[in-house]
Design an enzyme around this catalytic site. Structure first.
Site, PDB file in Angstrom:
ATOM      1  N   GLN A 259      76.182   7.493  44.779  1.00 26.56           N
ATOM      2  CA  GLN A 259      75.222   6.704  45.552  1.00 26.56           C
ATOM      3  C   GLN A 259      73.793   6.999  45.127  1.00 26.56           C
ATOM      4  O   GLN A 259      72.959   6.096  45.051  1.00 26.56           O
ATOM      5  CB  GLN A 259      75.378   6.988  47.048  1.00 26.56           C
ATOM      6  CG  GLN A 259      76.638   6.414  47.647  1.00 26.56           C
ATOM      7  CD  GLN A 259      76.767   4.926  47.384  1.00 26.56           C
ATOM      8  OE1 GLN A 259      75.938   4.139  47.813  1.00 26.56           O
ATOM      9  NE2 GLN A 259      77.806   4.539  46.665  1.00 26.56           N
ATOM     10  N   HIS A 262      72.045   4.876  42.463  1.00 23.34           N
ATOM     11  CA  HIS A 262      71.701   3.468  42.714  1.00 23.34           C
ATOM     12  C   HIS A 262      70.199   3.243  42.641  1.00 23.34           C
ATOM     13  O   HIS A 262      69.721   2.395  41.903  1.00 23.34           O
ATOM     14  CB  HIS A 262      72.213   3.034  44.087  1.00 23.34           C
ATOM     15  CG  HIS A 262      73.562   2.411  44.057  1.00 23.34           C
ATOM     16  ND1 HIS A 262      73.835   1.266  43.350  1.00 23.34           N
ATOM     17  CD2 HIS A 262      74.724   2.755  44.660  1.00 23.34           C
ATOM     18  CE1 HIS A 262      75.103   0.938  43.510  1.00 23.34           C
ATOM     19  NE2 HIS A 262      75.665   1.828  44.297  1.00 23.34           N
ATOM     20  N   GLU A 327      76.977   3.315  55.826  1.00 21.93           N
ATOM     21  CA  GLU A 327      77.525   2.229  55.007  1.00 21.93           C
ATOM     22  C   GLU A 327      78.882   2.642  54.428  1.00 21.93           C
ATOM     23  O   GLU A 327      79.886   1.954  54.589  1.00 21.93           O
ATOM     24  CB  GLU A 327      76.538   1.897  53.886  1.00 21.93           C
ATOM     25  CG  GLU A 327      77.034   0.841  52.923  1.00 21.93           C
ATOM     26  CD  GLU A 327      76.130   0.698  51.704  1.00 21.93           C
ATOM     27  OE1 GLU A 327      76.271  -0.304  50.992  1.00 21.93           O
ATOM     28  OE2 GLU A 327      75.294   1.608  51.450  1.00 21.93           O
ATOM     29  N   HIS A 328      78.902   3.756  53.722  1.00 25.35           N
ATOM     30  CA  HIS A 328      80.141   4.318  53.164  1.00 25.35           C
ATOM     31  C   HIS A 328      80.431   5.643  53.869  1.00 25.35           C
ATOM     32  O   HIS A 328      79.549   6.495  53.965  1.00 25.35           O
ATOM     33  CB  HIS A 328      80.006   4.601  51.668  1.00 25.35           C
ATOM     34  CG  HIS A 328      79.564   3.432  50.846  1.00 25.35           C
ATOM     35  ND1 HIS A 328      78.245   3.234  50.477  1.00 25.35           N
ATOM     36  CD2 HIS A 328      80.263   2.396  50.323  1.00 25.35           C
ATOM     37  CE1 HIS A 328      78.157   2.133  49.757  1.00 25.35           C
ATOM     38  NE2 HIS A 328      79.365   1.602  49.644  1.00 25.35           N
ATOM     39  N   ASP A 361      84.018   0.218  45.521  1.00 25.78           N
ATOM     40  CA  ASP A 361      82.938  -0.538  44.891  1.00 25.78           C
ATOM     41  C   ASP A 361      83.473  -1.576  43.918  1.00 25.78           C
ATOM     42  O   ASP A 361      82.859  -2.630  43.742  1.00 25.78           O
ATOM     43  CB  ASP A 361      82.010   0.411  44.123  1.00 25.78           C
ATOM     44  CG  ASP A 361      80.866   0.922  44.976  1.00 25.78           C
ATOM     45  OD1 ASP A 361      80.690   0.424  46.098  1.00 25.78           O
ATOM     46  OD2 ASP A 361      80.152   1.831  44.516  1.00 25.78           O
ATOM     47  N   HIS A 420      75.174 -33.958  84.699  1.00 24.27           N
ATOM     48  CA  HIS A 420      76.398 -33.335  84.198  1.00 24.27           C
ATOM     49  C   HIS A 420      77.575 -33.683  85.111  1.00 24.27           C
ATOM     50  O   HIS A 420      78.644 -34.115  84.659  1.00 24.27           O
ATOM     51  CB  HIS A 420      76.241 -31.804  84.145  1.00 24.27           C
ATOM     52  CG  HIS A 420      75.535 -31.296  82.934  1.00 24.27           C
ATOM     53  ND1 HIS A 420      74.226 -31.575  82.669  1.00 24.27           N
ATOM     54  CD2 HIS A 420      75.969 -30.489  81.913  1.00 24.27           C
ATOM     55  CE1 HIS A 420      73.866 -30.975  81.541  1.00 24.27           C
ATOM     56  NE2 HIS A 420      74.913 -30.306  81.062  1.00 24.27           N
TER      57      HIS A 420
END
Length: 429
Positions: A259, A262, A327-328, A361, A420
């Site tokens: 990670q 990235h 996230e992970h 991934d 209505h």
């Protein structure tokens, strides 16, 4: 890198710096992005060409010239190795197989006499997918966005990708063809998002935009939401590893660095019940960092937003994980299935010592477009659901309306909506 103990009284204050990553930059770029969107909306292709020249350093006489041709795609296939094409095909097949299980069908319920109720599932007509092209090339992003759209039955998939210098990575083009992308434009940034959202003379207007990008892309998606649908506002990538002292420190270190490489804002965190194991992982990270081609990026990320946290128990580690909603999430413990039911907030969960996050991934099957920055508390991974819309179906016969009509009128009167109620009572016998 911070070495922290979750039981320390100042833990929350020290960890807050990691949670706040990127917040200040988001506020700074919003006005810039607003101006770009307004310009593209007003001047269309002309503005799009100007921004492409300025930001992507790509000269073109027209936006039509930015569209990738069939010859370019064939050339990309010729440049990519056979074993690489085979790997991409396998990824497409596995991702498609997983997402097929997410499909929902239109249904009608006939359990009541004289009344039909149901739900109609309709694919979106046209979607735009954004493929980042910054510090790495991401054919996997093409697959993860285009394949579920194709499985959902989307009519047309339009892809945009920034290409400084003019040439899209051949692996990205091969992935686009294998995944069923219909049109590809060499453009990126907020200007590409604006073009997809509002349309220009050349770029078609889409119904939804998906895919990750930098802070300008994320901000643009946020600002055009409502004009088009979006998947989510993706922030910097992140991983949390829960560990009980079992496993191999080198494996955990490699996962953390997967990670960190990235970008500089990525966050890699280990929380372990074994301080000695945590120290071994920290040492191993330093050893492996020196071997990475992207060492500068990974080191900046690790030193700024990385952490090894010691917890008093797995209970503490799980509670921490649910609080930050990563996230992970890797459950690198002896019995991952035992604690899995206690995980409430995570984008994707990887079980055991031989399930590195990188498997997800690329080609395990589930989508790798995941909620970041704690949004896994209320967002889900990209799925087939993101590329369809659902309409409710209601049918009453005269007998059905007569049976329920008085109650409908009663509720309308409670709300003071006379018309209505009358629209029902005028039909009652």
């Amino acid at each position: 890198m911070r070495f922290l103990d979750i039981r320390d009284t100042n833990f929350d204050a020290e960890f807050a710096a990691i949670l706040a990553r990127g917040e200040e930059t988001g506020r700074e770029v919003e006005q810039v992005v607003l101006d770009i969107i307004a310009d593209v909306r007003a001047r269309g292709d002309e503005a799009l060409l100007e921004y492409t020249r300025r930001f992507d350093r790509l000269e073109a006489d027209s936006v039509a010239a930015l569209q990738v041709t069939e010859d370019e795609i064939e050339y990309a296939f010729a440049k990519v190795k056979d074993e690489e094409i085979a790997a991409l095909k396998l990824a497409v097949e596995r991702v498609a197989r997983f997402h097929e299980k997410q499909k929902q069908e239109t249904w009608l319920s006939t359990t009541e006499p004289d009344i039909l109720l149901g739900q109609m599932v309709t694919p979106l007509e046209r979607v735009g997918i954004y493929v980042p092209g910054g510090k790495a090339s991401y054919p996997s992003s093409v697959i993860m966005n285009a394949v579920p759209a194709r499985v959902a039955g989307v009519g047309e998939i339009v892809m945009v990708a920034p290409t400084p210098g003019g040439e899209i990575n051949p692996h990205v083009l091969v992935a686009a063809r294998l995944s069923g992308v219909d049109r590809i434009f060499r453009m990126g940034g907020a200007q590409a998002v604006a073009a997809l959202a509002y349309g220009t003379a050349t770029v078609p207007r889409v119904d939804k935009i998906t895919g990750p990008g930098n802070i300008y892309v994320a901000t643009a998606k946020k600002l055009v939401f409502g004009q088009v649908g979006i998947d989510m506002i993706a922030g910097p990538s992140e991983i949390l590893v829960i560990n009980d002292g079992s496993g191999t420190p080198a494996h955990i270190a490699a996962d953390l660095l997967s990670q960190a490489e990235h970008d500089e804002l990525a966050s890699s965190i280990l929380i372990t019940t074994d301080r000695g194991f945590g120290e071994q992982v920290a040492t191993e990270v330093e050893r492996q960092l020196a071997q990475l081609s992207r060492e500068t990026i990974a080191r900046t990320s690790w030193e700024t937003y990385g952490a090894v946290i010691v917890a008093g128990s797995l209970d503490e580690a799980i509670a921490f994980s649910n609080r930050i909603a990563p996230e992970h999430l890797e459950l690198a413990v002896a019995n991952p299935f035992e604690i899995l039911p206690r995980i409430k907030n995570a984008g994707a969960i990887f079980l055991g010592h031989f399930t590195p996050e990188a498997a997800g991934d690329y080609l395990a099957g589930p989508n790798h477009t995941l909620p970041t920055g704690g949004t896994a508390r209320f967002f889900s991974p990209l799925s087939v659901d993101d590329f369809v819309k659902k309409s409710s179906i209601v049918y009453f016969s005269a007998a059905g309306l007569n049976r329920l009509g008085r109650d409908i009128v009663s509720i309308a009167e409670m709300e003071g909506l006379e018309a209505h109620g009358r629209s029902v009572s005028i039909r009652l016998k």
